[in-house]
Write a protein that holds these residues in place. Structure first.
Motif, PDB file in Angstrom:
ATOM      1  N   LYS A   1      -0.797  13.252 -66.887  1.00 40.83           N
ATOM      2  CA  LYS A   1       0.159  13.451 -65.908  1.00 40.83           C
ATOM      3  C   LYS A   1       1.457  13.471 -66.716  1.00 40.83           C
ATOM      4  CE  LYS A   1       0.571   8.917 -63.787  1.00 40.83           C
ATOM      5  NZ  LYS A   1      -0.065   7.961 -64.746  1.00 40.83           N
ATOM      6  N   THR A   2       2.501  14.185 -65.961  1.00 38.19           N
ATOM      7  CA  THR A   2       3.980  14.093 -66.436  1.00 38.19           C
ATOM      8  C   THR A   2       4.766  13.010 -66.313  1.00 38.19           C
ATOM      9  OG1 THR A   2       4.508  15.283 -64.571  1.00 38.19           O
ATOM     10  CG2 THR A   2       4.051  16.586 -66.426  1.00 38.19           C
TER      11      THR A   2
ATOM     12  N   SER B   1       9.948  16.521 -68.603  1.00 38.36           N
ATOM     13  CA  SER B   1       8.816  16.115 -68.893  1.00 38.36           C
ATOM     14  C   SER B   1       7.937  17.352 -68.900  1.00 38.36           C
ATOM     15  CB  SER B   1       8.105  14.920 -67.872  1.00 38.36           C
ATOM     16  OG  SER B   1       6.883  14.508 -68.355  1.00 38.36           O
ATOM     17  N   ALA B   2       6.748  17.182 -69.815  1.00 38.90           N
ATOM     18  CA  ALA B   2       5.922  18.443 -69.816  1.00 38.90           C
ATOM     19  C   ALA B   2       4.477  17.851 -70.318  1.00 38.90           C
ATOM     20  CB  ALA B   2       6.441  19.640 -70.487  1.00 38.90           C
ATOM     21  N   SER B   3       3.425  18.465 -69.741  1.00 36.73           N
ATOM     22  CA  SER B   3       2.072  18.092 -70.644  1.00 36.73           C
ATOM     23  C   SER B   3       1.188  19.276 -70.532  1.00 36.73           C
ATOM     24  CB  SER B   3       1.317  17.047 -69.445  1.00 36.73           C
ATOM     25  OG  SER B   3       0.986  17.523 -68.290  1.00 36.73           O
TER      26      SER B   3
ATOM     27  N   ALA C   1       5.135  16.613 -61.643  1.00 35.29           N
ATOM     28  CA  ALA C   1       4.569  18.070 -61.914  1.00 35.29           C
ATOM     29  C   ALA C   1       4.848  18.833 -60.843  1.00 35.29           C
ATOM     30  CB  ALA C   1       3.306  17.881 -62.325  1.00 35.29           C
TER      31      ALA C   1
ATOM     32  N   THR D   1       2.759  21.418 -65.950  1.00 40.74           N
ATOM     33  CA  THR D   1       1.504  21.189 -66.637  1.00 40.74           C
ATOM     34  C   THR D   1       0.699  22.434 -67.028  1.00 40.74           C
ATOM     35  OG1 THR D   1       1.463  18.872 -65.928  1.00 40.74           O
ATOM     36  CG2 THR D   1      -0.713  19.643 -66.624  1.00 40.74           C
TER      37      THR D   1
ATOM     38  N   LYS E   1       3.265  15.333 -73.220  1.00 38.71           N
ATOM     39  CA  LYS E   1       1.955  14.623 -72.971  1.00 38.71           C
ATOM     40  C   LYS E   1       0.918  15.466 -73.365  1.00 38.71           C
ATOM     41  CE  LYS E   1       3.867  11.013 -70.082  1.00 38.71           C
ATOM     42  NZ  LYS E   1       3.553  10.215 -68.842  1.00 38.71           N
TER      43      LYS E   1
ATOM     44  N   THR F   1      10.201  13.350 -63.169  1.00 33.33           N
ATOM     45  CA  THR F   1       9.125  13.725 -63.714  1.00 33.33           C
ATOM     46  C   THR F   1       8.066  14.438 -63.200  1.00 33.33           C
ATOM     47  OG1 THR F   1       8.410  11.276 -63.919  1.00 33.33           O
ATOM     48  CG2 THR F   1       9.799  12.029 -65.663  1.00 33.33           C
TER      49      THR F   1
ATOM     50  N   ASN G   1       9.039  20.312 -64.135  1.00 29.35           N
ATOM     51  CA  ASN G   1       8.194  19.759 -65.002  1.00 29.35           C
ATOM     52  C   ASN G   1       6.676  20.667 -65.173  1.00 29.35           C
ATOM     53  OD1 ASN G   1       9.855  17.514 -66.029  1.00 29.35           O
ATOM     54  ND2 ASN G   1       9.313  16.946 -63.934  1.00 29.35           N
TER      55      ASN G   1
END
Length: 483
Positions: A441-442, A413-415, A287, A257, A437, A285, A255
């Motif tokens: 945070k992821t 998941s990614a942010s 990061a 960020t 997001k 999930t 994941n």
């Protein structure tokens, strides 16, 4: 002497046919044997499946509100045992106490949520094309389902599979990971105490090499829900699909960020620090990649190193920032990836060493690691590590950062951390991830919205949690009435 727990089959705690057991040890102190569990075989799994099949009709025909009342009582029972469940989760999995308490509360909330959702299970009425007709749909349980759950969220993930399955009227055979079966065992005890009929939930422990085949290929298993690694999940999906069973697998992640120049670097470091190192990085999930714009790259690396060096590592019961790995194998894997990163030419800015003196003597501890000068084609930037290791990758602009974020086989998941609204919306539109997001945070999920990934992170069939959790565990029947 440590307590030995049995399988739960048809409302009774029973030993495996083989009589063999295995130890569950505390990853913070391996001299502490938490409990013993049954080393079950395929025959034990088949007994559990037969018990679930026998209970299927009666449970499916109970009104939804009655099923929901049992789930609600189970939620209350777990709430009364929250401290016990929290300590047990820490001792078998290693999480910091506050993290474990939050996970137990999530399981409590999940059962309460699906208790209420069971009141609304039904269908919809549609307008027919002719007169004197009625057209509607009805949601029905699938039948008997198996759930196979991991060790990293040993009470939350079983809860978010068990609760919707039961609310929908299915019977269940549950197999927890051997590293952390106690948390699922406590859930089963709470359901039994709440009045769940015999055979509706069955619980078997032991190796996946023995139990996996019957739980995924038995002719009377109607659906399989799995969470774990991509390699195992792919095998589960292929085996279950051969029998045309409904299957969902949520699997690995790598994941990212993204950090843009408009970001507050202090905030960005906090978001990455918690996302990468919380739960010892043992989250699908977590990061794993910080993709940082070149204008703030050096500032970010310096601040991230300072953050990592301030992290307190210790036994979960002391509620540190970071606890131990769950097992020797997981620790060895993380240490191997740290060596791989160095060999690939990345700069190990801080951490990465095993902690083995004093209070760390008998535990699986590693100092959280930060790598800089990471190319996105390095193994540490492409492969899931499942430990507290953060790779910092430089991006020339937003388009480069987005391309780097998507250039991986996973998509969970990614942010992005930015104060630019255009960048935020472009990121949400174009990121290839099931969870996206902005300035968060992821890790961390709401229980009432869908969860799942893209690409190799998921079988991309059905999502989990919220209404999507009920969708997986129900079939839709369309009804035509001509009167």
């Amino acid at each position: 002497m440590e307590q030995a727990f049995g399988n739960f089959v048809n409302g009774e705690w029973v030993d495996a046919e083989s009589g063999d057991t295995f130890e569950v040890v505390n990853p913070a102190d391996t001299t502490d044997v938490v409990a013993r569990f049954q080393r079950s075989t395929a025959a034990d799994a088949e007994d559990a499946i037969e018990a679930a099949i026998a209970a299927q009709h009666e449970w499916a025909n109970r009104p939804g509100p009655e099923r929901g009342a049992i789930l609600n009582r189970a939620s209350q029972e777990l709430a009364s045992r929250k401290e016990e469940a929290t300590e047990m989760l820490v001792r078998e999995e290693g999480k910091a106490r506050s993290e474990a308490a939050g996970e137990v509360q999530r399981a409590i909330d999940i059962f309460a949520y699906y208790a209420q959702k069971s009141l609304d299970l039904g269908g919809v009425v549609k307008s027919p094309s002719g007169r004197n007709k009625e057209l509607s749909t009805k949601r029905e349980p699938l039948g008997t389902v198996s759930i196979i759950t991991p060790w990293n969220y040993p009470i939350a993930i079983p809860a978010w599979k068990l609760a919707p399955a039961l609310a929908a009227g299915n019977t269940v055979v549950a197999k927890p990971a051997s590293e952390a079966p106690n948390s699922t065992r406590i859930l089963v005890e709470c359901l039994a105490e709440a009045g769940l009929p015999d055979g509706v939930v069955n619980f078997v422990t032991g190796p996946g090499s023995e139990l996996g085949a019957p739980l995924t290929t038995h002719s009377e298993i109607d659906a399989v829900s799995f969470t774990g690694s991509t390699s195992v999940g792919t095998s589960v999906a292929q085996a279950a699909s051969e029998g045309l069973k409904r299957v969902q697998c949520e699997m690995g992640g790598k994941n990212p960020t993204v950090v843009m120049p408009s970001a507050d670097i202090v905030e960005a470091v906090e978001i990455l620090g918690v996302g990468a190192f919380g739960t010892t990085g043992q989250s699908c999930t977590a990061a794993s990649r910080a993709i940082v714009h070149e204008d703030v790259y050096d500032e970010f690396v310096d601040a991230m190193v300072e953050y990592a060096e301030d992290i307190v590592v210790g036994p979960g019961l002391d509620d540190p920032d970071v606890g131990p790995h769950v097992s020797q194998g997981e620790l060895d894997s993380t240490l191997e990836y740290i060596d791989i990163g160095v060999d690939e030419g990345a700069t190990l800015e801080t951490g990465g060493e095993r902690l083995a003196d004093g209070e760390y003597d008998d535990g699986y501890y590693v100092r959280p690691a930060v790598f800089s000068d990471v190319d996105n084609d390095m193994r540490i930037a492409q492969e899931e590590i499942f430990g507290p290791v953060l790779s910092v990758i430089e991006a020339s602009d937003f388009e480069d950062a987005l391309e780097l974020a998507n250039d991986v086989e996973f998509g969970l998941s990614a942010s992005i951390v930015t104060q630019d609204l255009t960048e935020a919306n472009e990121f949400l539109d174009r990121i290839e991830a099931g969870v996206a997001k902005v300035n968060e945070k992821t890790t961390g999920l709401e229980l009432h919205v869908p969860f799942g990934g893209y690409k190799q992170s998921s079988t991309n069939t059905y999502r989990e949690q919220g209404d999507a959790g009920l969708d997986f565990f129900t079939a839709t029947k369309t009804i035509y009435r001509n009167y």
